[in-house]
Design a protein around this motif. Structure first.
Motif, PDB file in Angstrom:
ATOM      1  N   PRO A   1     -20.245 -10.767  26.526  1.00 22.16           N
ATOM      2  CA  PRO A   1     -20.153  -9.704  26.337  1.00 22.16           C
ATOM      3  C   PRO A   1     -18.458  -9.197  27.145  1.00 22.16           C
ATOM      4  CG  PRO A   1     -21.825  -9.736  27.513  1.00 22.16           C
ATOM      5  CD  PRO A   1     -21.843 -10.517  27.301  1.00 22.16           C
ATOM      6  N   ALA A   2     -17.768  -8.119  27.091  1.00 20.23           N
ATOM      7  CA  ALA A   2     -16.414  -7.633  27.225  1.00 20.23           C
ATOM      8  C   ALA A   2     -15.928  -7.406  26.386  1.00 20.23           C
ATOM      9  CB  ALA A   2     -15.992  -8.698  28.535  1.00 20.23           C
ATOM     10  N   ASN A   3     -14.793  -5.522  26.713  1.00 24.09           N
ATOM     11  CA  ASN A   3     -14.213  -5.352  26.034  1.00 24.09           C
ATOM     12  C   ASN A   3     -12.986  -4.813  27.010  1.00 24.09           C
ATOM     13  OD1 ASN A   3     -13.018  -3.267  24.541  1.00 24.09           O
ATOM     14  ND2 ASN A   3     -15.033  -2.341  23.104  1.00 24.09           N
ATOM     15  N   THR A   4     -11.951  -6.048  26.891  1.00 26.88           N
ATOM     16  CA  THR A   4     -11.074  -5.539  28.201  1.00 26.88           C
ATOM     17  C   THR A   4     -10.689  -4.329  27.176  1.00 26.88           C
ATOM     18  OG1 THR A   4     -10.792  -7.944  27.806  1.00 26.88           O
ATOM     19  CG2 THR A   4      -8.999  -6.959  28.279  1.00 26.88           C
ATOM     20  N   GLU A   5     -10.220  -3.546  25.979  1.00 31.06           N
ATOM     21  CA  GLU A   5      -8.888  -2.985  25.530  1.00 31.06           C
ATOM     22  C   GLU A   5      -9.962  -1.814  26.418  1.00 31.06           C
ATOM     23  OE1 GLU A   5     -10.413  -5.245  23.382  1.00 31.06           O
ATOM     24  OE2 GLU A   5      -8.718  -6.972  22.916  1.00 31.06           O
ATOM     25  N   ALA A   6     -11.233  -1.247  26.427  1.00 28.85           N
ATOM     26  CA  ALA A   6     -12.128   0.024  26.739  1.00 28.85           C
ATOM     27  C   ALA A   6     -11.534  -0.625  28.190  1.00 28.85           C
ATOM     28  CB  ALA A   6     -13.641  -0.282  26.865  1.00 28.85           C
ATOM     29  N   GLU A   7     -11.575  -1.363  28.853  1.00 23.63           N
ATOM     30  CA  GLU A   7     -11.414  -1.389  30.179  1.00 23.63           C
ATOM     31  C   GLU A   7      -9.959  -1.211  30.923  1.00 23.63           C
ATOM     32  OE1 GLU A   7     -14.636  -4.922  31.885  1.00 23.63           O
ATOM     33  OE2 GLU A   7     -12.066  -5.183  32.339  1.00 23.63           O
ATOM     34  N   GLN A   8      -8.775  -1.525  29.444  1.00 25.47           N
ATOM     35  CA  GLN A   8      -7.490  -0.980  29.716  1.00 25.47           C
ATOM     36  C   GLN A   8      -7.117   0.528  29.310  1.00 25.47           C
ATOM     37  OE1 GLN A   8      -5.665  -4.195  27.183  1.00 25.47           O
ATOM     38  NE2 GLN A   8      -4.918  -5.034  28.861  1.00 25.47           N
ATOM     39  N   ALA A   9      -8.034   0.606  28.283  1.00 29.34           N
ATOM     40  CA  ALA A   9      -8.069   2.236  28.169  1.00 29.34           C
ATOM     41  C   ALA A   9      -8.354   3.298  29.406  1.00 29.34           C
ATOM     42  CB  ALA A   9      -8.333   2.303  26.608  1.00 29.34           C
ATOM     43  N   LEU A  10      -9.459   3.091  29.294  1.00 29.48           N
ATOM     44  CA  LEU A  10     -10.145   3.189  30.868  1.00 29.48           C
ATOM     45  C   LEU A  10      -8.812   3.384  32.209  1.00 29.48           C
ATOM     46  CD1 LEU A  10     -12.804   5.066  32.829  1.00 29.48           C
ATOM     47  CD2 LEU A  10     -13.262   2.944  33.032  1.00 29.48           C
ATOM     48  N   LEU A  11      -8.236   2.527  32.485  1.00 34.73           N
ATOM     49  CA  LEU A  11      -7.396   2.702  33.609  1.00 34.73           C
ATOM     50  C   LEU A  11      -6.020   2.719  33.274  1.00 34.73           C
ATOM     51  CD1 LEU A  11      -8.142  -1.328  34.416  1.00 34.73           C
ATOM     52  CD2 LEU A  11      -8.787   0.431  36.126  1.00 34.73           C
ATOM     53  N   ALA A  12      -6.094   2.619  32.150  1.00 35.83           N
ATOM     54  CA  ALA A  12      -4.395   3.944  31.970  1.00 35.83           C
ATOM     55  C   ALA A  12      -5.010   5.352  31.922  1.00 35.83           C
ATOM     56  CB  ALA A  12      -4.441   3.922  30.241  1.00 35.83           C
ATOM     57  N   ALA A  13      -6.226   5.639  31.540  1.00 39.97           N
ATOM     58  CA  ALA A  13      -5.853   7.113  31.134  1.00 39.97           C
ATOM     59  C   ALA A  13      -6.176   8.191  32.823  1.00 39.97           C
ATOM     60  CB  ALA A  13      -7.704   7.224  30.855  1.00 39.97           C
ATOM     61  N   ILE A  14      -6.971   7.427  33.873  1.00 44.64           N
ATOM     62  CA  ILE A  14      -6.845   7.255  35.046  1.00 44.64           C
ATOM     63  C   ILE A  14      -5.427   7.477  35.869  1.00 44.64           C
ATOM     64  CG2 ILE A  14      -8.236   6.702  37.452  1.00 44.64           C
ATOM     65  CD1 ILE A  14     -10.073   5.155  35.997  1.00 44.64           C
ATOM     66  N   LEU A  15      -5.088   6.292  35.189  1.00 42.11           N
ATOM     67  CA  LEU A  15      -2.953   6.101  36.170  1.00 42.11           C
ATOM     68  C   LEU A  15      -2.410   7.586  35.535  1.00 42.11           C
ATOM     69  CD1 LEU A  15      -2.304   2.796  35.564  1.00 42.11           C
ATOM     70  CD2 LEU A  15      -2.863   3.669  37.555  1.00 42.11           C
ATOM     71  N   ALA A  16      -3.420   7.755  34.399  1.00 44.03           N
ATOM     72  CA  ALA A  16      -2.090   9.012  34.116  1.00 44.03           C
ATOM     73  C   ALA A  16      -2.780  10.238  34.082  1.00 44.03           C
ATOM     74  CB  ALA A  16      -2.349   9.304  32.040  1.00 44.03           C
ATOM     75  N   ASN A  17      -4.248  10.464  34.293  1.00 41.52           N
ATOM     76  CA  ASN A  17      -4.670  11.550  35.517  1.00 41.52           C
ATOM     77  C   ASN A  17      -5.724  11.404  35.844  1.00 41.52           C
ATOM     78  OD1 ASN A  17      -5.532  14.364  35.759  1.00 41.52           O
ATOM     79  ND2 ASN A  17      -6.471  14.911  33.652  1.00 41.52           N
ATOM     80  N   ASN A  18      -5.795  11.464  37.196  1.00 42.00           N
ATOM     81  CA  ASN A  18      -6.774  10.937  38.465  1.00 42.00           C
ATOM     82  C   ASN A  18      -7.880  11.696  38.383  1.00 42.00           C
ATOM     83  OD1 ASN A  18      -4.212  10.042  41.422  1.00 42.00           O
ATOM     84  ND2 ASN A  18      -4.743   9.348  39.426  1.00 42.00           N
ATOM     85  N   LEU A  19      -8.371  12.781  37.359  1.00 46.24           N
ATOM     86  CA  LEU A  19      -9.846  13.614  37.344  1.00 46.24           C
ATOM     87  C   LEU A  19     -10.184  13.072  36.409  1.00 46.24           C
ATOM     88  CD1 LEU A  19      -7.855  17.250  35.890  1.00 46.24           C
ATOM     89  CD2 LEU A  19      -9.232  16.333  38.694  1.00 46.24           C
ATOM     90  N   ALA A  20      -9.335  11.697  35.752  1.00 44.87           N
ATOM     91  CA  ALA A  20     -10.898  10.925  34.816  1.00 44.87           C
ATOM     92  C   ALA A  20     -11.405  10.419  35.705  1.00 44.87           C
ATOM     93  CB  ALA A  20      -9.321  10.171  33.981  1.00 44.87           C
ATOM     94  N   TYR A  21     -10.725  10.009  36.803  1.00 43.71           N
ATOM     95  CA  TYR A  21     -11.722   8.926  37.755  1.00 43.71           C
ATOM     96  C   TYR A  21     -13.097   9.903  37.967  1.00 43.71           C
ATOM     97  CZ  TYR A  21     -13.472   6.012  41.952  1.00 43.71           C
ATOM     98  OH  TYR A  21     -13.614   5.489  42.995  1.00 43.71           O
ATOM     99  N   GLU A  22     -13.032  11.145  38.294  1.00 43.94           N
ATOM    100  CA  GLU A  22     -14.055  11.776  38.904  1.00 43.94           C
ATOM    101  C   GLU A  22     -14.842  11.907  37.564  1.00 43.94           C
ATOM    102  OE1 GLU A  22     -13.259  15.421  40.299  1.00 43.94           O
ATOM    103  OE2 GLU A  22     -10.881  14.799  41.298  1.00 43.94           O
ATOM    104  N   LYS A  23     -14.582  11.667  36.487  1.00 38.20           N
ATOM    105  CA  LYS A  23     -15.464  11.804  35.275  1.00 38.20           C
ATOM    106  C   LYS A  23     -16.337  10.812  35.643  1.00 38.20           C
ATOM    107  CE  LYS A  23     -12.933  15.130  33.066  1.00 38.20           C
ATOM    108  NZ  LYS A  23     -12.268  15.271  31.459  1.00 38.20           N
ATOM    109  N   VAL A  24     -16.367   9.152  36.312  1.00 38.87           N
ATOM    110  CA  VAL A  24     -17.176   8.072  35.730  1.00 38.87           C
ATOM    111  C   VAL A  24     -17.528   7.496  37.581  1.00 38.87           C
ATOM    112  CG1 VAL A  24     -15.337   7.571  33.925  1.00 38.87           C
ATOM    113  CG2 VAL A  24     -14.598   6.234  35.727  1.00 38.87           C
ATOM    114  N   SER A  25     -16.075   7.898  38.461  1.00 41.44           N
ATOM    115  CA  SER A  25     -17.101   7.464  39.995  1.00 41.44           C
ATOM    116  C   SER A  25     -18.305   7.579  39.851  1.00 41.44           C
ATOM    117  CB  SER A  25     -16.234   8.129  40.627  1.00 41.44           C
ATOM    118  OG  SER A  25     -16.347   9.734  40.612  1.00 41.44           O
ATOM    119  N   ASP A  26     -18.900   8.272  39.119  1.00 41.08           N
ATOM    120  CA  ASP A  26     -20.081   8.111  39.678  1.00 41.08           C
ATOM    121  C   ASP A  26     -21.421   7.639  39.195  1.00 41.08           C
ATOM    122  OD1 ASP A  26     -20.232   8.984  37.093  1.00 41.08           O
ATOM    123  OD2 ASP A  26     -22.042  10.868  36.896  1.00 41.08           O
TER     124      ASP A  26
END
Length: 503
Positions: free
Chosen positions: A21-46
């Motif tokens: 099981p994998a979701n490539t689109e979800a992974e891409q969307a998450l990485l794009a959000a982090i590249l667009a706004n680094n604050l997104a990383y803090e919300k998932v890095s824990d």
């Protein structure tokens, strides 16, 4: 039969042809959000790590973003370009150009944590599949030294570790949240009879000293053989299971809920424990019950008491040498199905350490067990009352009252425990210390010593003492209890000068 089964399963793909099981689109969307706004990383890095991504290249990008962000630098497609120009993993998906495509295709994500949980959940599912395959393969192997019960135990341990890694809601808690919880605890104690914040032991003076048995606490009850450790633990377990607590319903009203107790007995069988409780509550001698040497009146009393006892939520597990992981699994299952108010372990030195492996150093082994019990108390948010043996050093002293240094294979017992209690009965030692006449001793001197011994025996008869030698959240001290050896029953102690006037 076979054709019917084949028809039923024809819509399902072959097991070997299933993709993880994998979701490539979800992974891409998450990485794009982090590249667009680094604050997104803090919300998932824990809770999200690089190896949680199904696509290895995505994991490398996430890891690189984290390194830059934690250094206080900006993580964008431009700043990461040099790092990934020569990266072989990223070359398979388009090299550094792939970073630009991720950033260009960014769509505003309202809840970044939701996408992080999707990636994380799928990682756990892949791990679960791998674990299941390992369990199947190991079960098919006949050359393993481990028997089936040990394989089940190790599988439970691995499942628990996997479940533990899935706790994504932890982290720092605002002080006002912790403060609100503390006020709620104080309010519950204020409203409760006896002003008890935790689970009431049922012994008045002991509850006044401890404030009850508190959730997430590890309590050690130690003593030498024949002091009454199991008897006191059984008394407490029964009193808790026979009581009820007030819970607030959804409509704001208060309802009574029965307490539930899990008793892990590694020394005595479930039938022996049940006989003890039956003797305590019916006030019929335990040895008479075992022999069946009771009158018709006592038999009817026992039957009547057994009917009442059958309604309480006291669950006994008498598996010998149970491991910490197996205990955790069974306690979690009971809490999910029936609720759980208290766990009792009799006794911790008979347990197997986590993972079933024996440590070379017995002190380290017992330390692993106590740490595991403390972890269970915190995870399930219930008090764990664990019995422990004391070393023979007690017998070498004139004053037999136990001390913290007497804890057998202490290691981290004292350190991990929130409360350390000793049960002590002076009567036991006095009865075995009857004075003998010394050589050339005068008769009057011998009679004086003997009279003094008799007086001490009378003062100690039918009494026990619980010594609280450590309490992380309160005072230390000792409290007297009454003890009936015939029924192994402890009770509240009432001094002679406090007896009610019956005239």
């Amino acid at each position: 039969m076979n054709s019917a089964l084949a028809a039923l399963s024809s819509d399902e793909p072959e097991f070997g042809s299933r993709l993880p099981p994998a979701n490539t689109e979800a992974e891409q969307a998450l990485l794009a959000a982090i590249l667009a706004n680094n604050l997104a990383y803090e919300k998932v890095s824990d809770f999200l790590q690089a190896d949680h991504f199904a696509d290895q290249a995505h994991g490398r990008i996430y890891e690189a973003c984290g390194i830059l962000i934690e250094r206080g630098q900006l993580a964008t497609a431009v700043t990461l370009k040099n790092k990934f120009d020569q990266d072989g993993d990223l070359a398979q998906v388009g090299g550094s150009q792939y970073l630009a495509e991720l950033a260009a295709n960014y769509v505003n994500i309202v809840d970044v944590r939701h996408y992080g949980r999707i990636v994380y959940d799928l990682y756990l599912r892949r791990q679960l599949i791998d674990l299941g395959e390992d369990v199947v393969n190991e079960a098919y192997r006949h050359d393993l030294e481990l028997g089936a019960p040990q394989q089940i135990e190790l599988a439970e341990e691995r499942l628990y570790r996997l479940a533990e890694t899935g706790q994504t809601e932890g982290g720092l808690k605002e002080f006002k949240t912790a403060l609100r919880e503390a006020i709620e605890l104080t309010e519950a104690a204020y409203k409760r009879d006896g002003k008890i914040a935790g689970v009431a032991t049922g012994f008045r003076d002991l509850d006044a000293l401890l404030g009850g048995l508190h959730s997430s606490d590890l309590l050690i009850l130690a003593g030498r053989p024949s002091m009454g450790k199991t008897a006191l633990a059984t008394n407490i377990a029964f009193k808790v299971a026979a009581s009820r607590r007030l819970e607030r319903a959804a409509d704001g009203s208060e309802i009574e809920e029965p307490e539930t107790v899990a008793f892990f007995s590694l020394e005595m069988s479930a039938e022996q424990l049940a006989s003890r409780i039956l003797s305590e509550q019916s006030e019929v001698r335990s040895d008479s019950l075992r022999r069946g040497d009771i009158s018709r009146e006592d038999f009817e009393k026992v039957v009547d008491v057994s009917r009442r006892l059958s309604t309480i939520r006291l669950y006994i597990d008498d598996t010998p040498a149970i491991s910490v992981s197996a205990m955790r699994t069974r306690a979690r299952r009971l809490k999910r199905q029936q609720g759980l108010s208290l766990i009792v372990v009799d006794y911790l030195q008979l347990m197997s350490p986590p993972g079933g492996s024996r440590a070379e150093n017995r002190v380290n082994e017992v330390s692993e067990i106590t740490r595991g019990l403390k972890a269970i108390a915190k995870e399930l948010n219930v008090p764990v009352l664990a019995l422990s043996q004391l070393s023979r050093a007690v017998e070498q002293r004139e004053d037999k009252r136990p001390q913290l240094s007497d804890l057998r294979e202490s290691g981290s017992i004292e350190q991990d425990a929130d409360v350390v209690m000793f049960v002590f009965r002076e009567q036991y030692y006095l009865e075995r210390a009857e004075p003998q006449r010394r050589e050339n001793e005068a008769e009057d001197k011998y009679q004086e010593r003997y009279s003094h011994w008799q007086q001490r025996c009378e003062e100690a008869y039918g009494l026990g003492e619980v010594i609280v030698a450590k309490q992380r959240h309160g005072p230390i001290g000792s409290r007297k209890l009454t003890f009936d050896g015939n029924t192994t029953r402890f009770g509240d102690y009432v001094p002679d000068d406090h007896l009610p006037d019956v005239r």
